[in-house]
Write a protein that holds these residues in place. Structure first.
Motif, PDB file in Angstrom:
ATOM      1  N   UNK A   1       0.685  -1.230   0.156  1.00  0.00           N
ATOM      2  CA  UNK A   1       0.034  -0.008  -0.151  1.00  0.00           C
ATOM      3  C   UNK A   1       0.830   1.438   0.157  1.00  0.00           C
ATOM      4  N   UNK A   2       2.092   1.248   0.567  1.00  0.00           N
ATOM      5  CA  UNK A   2       2.852   2.231   0.610  1.00  0.00           C
ATOM      6  C   UNK A   2       4.390   1.914   0.070  1.00  0.00           C
ATOM      7  N   UNK A   3       4.623   1.802  -1.154  1.00  0.00           N
ATOM      8  CA  UNK A   3       5.965   1.165  -1.548  1.00  0.00           C
ATOM      9  C   UNK A   3       7.128   2.179  -1.333  1.00  0.00           C
ATOM     10  N   UNK A   4       8.134   1.667  -1.951  1.00  0.00           N
ATOM     11  CA  UNK A   4       9.491   2.419  -1.751  1.00  0.00           C
ATOM     12  C   UNK A   4       9.918   2.758  -0.333  1.00  0.00           C
ATOM     13  N   UNK A   5       9.407   2.123   0.756  1.00  0.00           N
ATOM     14  CA  UNK A   5       9.901   2.270   2.097  1.00  0.00           C
ATOM     15  C   UNK A   5       8.997   3.205   2.896  1.00  0.00           C
ATOM     16  N   UNK A   6       7.874   3.845   2.223  1.00  0.00           N
ATOM     17  CA  UNK A   6       7.167   4.753   2.881  1.00  0.00           C
ATOM     18  C   UNK A   6       6.188   3.906   4.141  1.00  0.00           C
ATOM     19  N   UNK A   7       5.822   2.587   3.677  1.00  0.00           N
ATOM     20  CA  UNK A   7       5.064   2.031   4.649  1.00  0.00           C
ATOM     21  C   UNK A   7       5.714   1.671   5.960  1.00  0.00           C
ATOM     22  N   UNK A   8       7.221   1.369   5.944  1.00  0.00           N
ATOM     23  CA  UNK A   8       8.138   1.074   7.030  1.00  0.00           C
ATOM     24  C   UNK A   8       8.214   2.407   7.858  1.00  0.00           C
ATOM     25  N   UNK A   9       8.292   3.511   6.916  1.00  0.00           N
ATOM     26  CA  UNK A   9       8.471   4.782   7.683  1.00  0.00           C
ATOM     27  C   UNK A   9       7.275   5.303   8.492  1.00  0.00           C
ATOM     28  N   UNK A  10       6.066   4.909   7.927  1.00  0.00           N
ATOM     29  CA  UNK A  10       4.889   5.180   8.593  1.00  0.00           C
ATOM     30  C   UNK A  10       4.623   4.438   9.675  1.00  0.00           C
ATOM     31  N   UNK A  11       5.022   3.045   9.631  1.00  0.00           N
ATOM     32  CA  UNK A  11       4.827   2.213  11.014  1.00  0.00           C
ATOM     33  C   UNK A  11       5.685   2.623  12.367  1.00  0.00           C
TER      34      UNK A  11
END
Length: 78
Positions: free
Chosen positions: A13-23
């Motif tokens: 849902x949030x590619x290119x590392x954006x999801x990990x940052x969001x978490x």
């Protein structure tokens, strides 16, 4: 939902590392003020954490059970 499915959903849902940052950076009242990563570490169910992310980020309802949708069918999602 397993925790590995939570992370796979987040990455999709949030590619290119954006999801990990969001978490790490998104603190949600639905999770007691915790970030998604903290909530998982505290033992909250991955589906509940994912639902809170979906709500906070205004994701379409179809994303709630993204882990049940085949990778081929995900391309058709909004």
């Amino acid at each position: 939902m397993r925790e590995s499915e939570f992370w796979a959903n987040l990455d999709w849902a949030f590619p290119r590392g954006r999801g990990r940052s969001l978490a790490q950076d998104l603190f949600l009242s639905e999770l007691g003020g915790a970030s998604p990563a903290e909530a998982l570490r505290e033992g909250q169910p991955p589906q509940a954490v994912w639902n809170a992310v979906c709500q906070a980020m205004d994701l379409p309802e179809s994303y709630r059970f993204l882990h049940r949708i085949s990778s081929d069918d995900r391309g058709r999602l909004p």
